[in-house]
Scaffold this motif. Sequence first.
Motif, short mmCIF file in Angstrom:
data_model
loop_
_atom_site.label_atom_id
_atom_site.label_comp_id
_atom_site.label_asym_id
_atom_site.label_seq_id
_atom_site.Cartn_x
_atom_site.Cartn_y
_atom_site.Cartn_z
N GLY A 19 -4.76 12.32 -8.29
CA GLY A 19 -4.22 11.34 -9.21
C GLY A 19 -2.72 11.36 -9.39
N LYS A 20 -2.23 10.23 -9.88
CA LYS A 20 -0.83 10.08 -10.22
C LYS A 20 -0.75 9.10 -11.40
N ASP A 21 -0.23 9.57 -12.51
CA ASP A 21 -0.09 8.73 -13.71
C ASP A 21 -1.41 8.06 -14.09
N ASN A 22 -2.51 8.82 -14.08
CA ASN A 22 -3.85 8.34 -14.42
C ASN A 22 -4.38 7.25 -13.49
N GLY A 23 -3.81 7.19 -12.29
CA GLY A 23 -4.28 6.25 -11.27
C GLY A 23 -4.33 6.96 -9.93
N LEU A 24 -4.49 6.20 -8.88
CA LEU A 24 -4.53 6.78 -7.54
C LEU A 24 -3.12 6.91 -6.97
N PRO A 25 -2.85 7.97 -6.20
CA PRO A 25 -1.52 8.16 -5.61
C PRO A 25 -1.32 7.35 -4.33
N TRP A 26 -2.32 6.63 -3.87
CA TRP A 26 -2.24 5.88 -2.61
C TRP A 26 -2.89 4.52 -2.79
N LYS A 27 -2.58 3.64 -1.87
CA LYS A 27 -3.24 2.33 -1.82
C LYS A 27 -3.91 2.23 -0.47
N LYS A 28 -5.19 2.52 -0.46
CA LYS A 28 -5.98 2.52 0.77
C LYS A 28 -7.13 1.53 0.58
N PRO A 29 -7.03 0.33 1.15
CA PRO A 29 -8.10 -0.66 0.97
C PRO A 29 -9.49 -0.14 1.37
N GLU A 30 -9.57 0.68 2.40
CA GLU A 30 -10.89 1.18 2.80
C GLU A 30 -11.44 2.17 1.79
N ASP A 31 -10.58 2.93 1.12
CA ASP A 31 -11.03 3.83 0.07
C ASP A 31 -11.58 3.02 -1.09
N LEU A 32 -10.86 1.97 -1.49
CA LEU A 32 -11.32 1.13 -2.59
C LEU A 32 -12.61 0.40 -2.23
N LYS A 33 -12.71 -0.04 -0.98
CA LYS A 33 -13.94 -0.71 -0.53
C LYS A 33 -15.12 0.26 -0.59
N HIS A 34 -14.91 1.48 -0.12
CA HIS A 34 -15.96 2.49 -0.16
C HIS A 34 -16.37 2.79 -1.60
N PHE A 35 -15.39 2.92 -2.50
CA PHE A 35 -15.68 3.17 -3.91
C PHE A 35 -16.50 2.02 -4.50
N LYS A 36 -16.10 0.79 -4.20
CA LYS A 36 -16.82 -0.36 -4.71
C LYS A 36 -18.25 -0.39 -4.17
N GLU A 37 -18.41 -0.19 -2.87
CA GLU A 37 -19.75 -0.20 -2.27
C GLU A 37 -20.64 0.90 -2.86
#
Length: 159
Positions: A19-37
């Motif tokens: 984490g970074k500032d209570n959010g994610l330290p990176w912007k990875k569309p595939e990570d977000l897609k995996h999280f959503k799925e």
Amino acid sequence: MNKRKIIAVWAEDEKGLIGKDNGLPWKKPEDLKHFKETTINKTIVMGSKTFEGLGKKALPERTTIVLSKDLDYQADNVIICNSITEALNITNDDLYIVGGKAIYKAFTPNLTNLIKTEIKGSYEGDTYIDDIFDYSKYELEYSKELSKDAIAKYYKRLL
């Protein structure tokens, strides 16, 4: 009848940064897609700091439980709980624990499964997963390469 699962879901870089500032330290569309799925149409549990890092907005198509020690904490479209026990008793459905670090740690005795995404590289941030999970208590059930940047690992508790 299947036993309910309590599943920790997180992504970390090569140094264990989550984490970074209570959010994610990176912007990875595939990570977000995996999280959503992984979490769509499920019940997710997060701490109030993580929730505030999302702009105090519930993620769509999920039942969201927010844990807060503040008895007066309020937010729209989420269920507020003040204890782990209360959160565990909200539903008999599987629970997906999505952060932050203190919430992962608090749920450790109850976890049945882990879903970890490894983000290749090193990023800047302020929160590390450290040694919260004892991987010797879990077996790798599923592994899927999301991209050359990330790999998801799914562990279940050894019986």
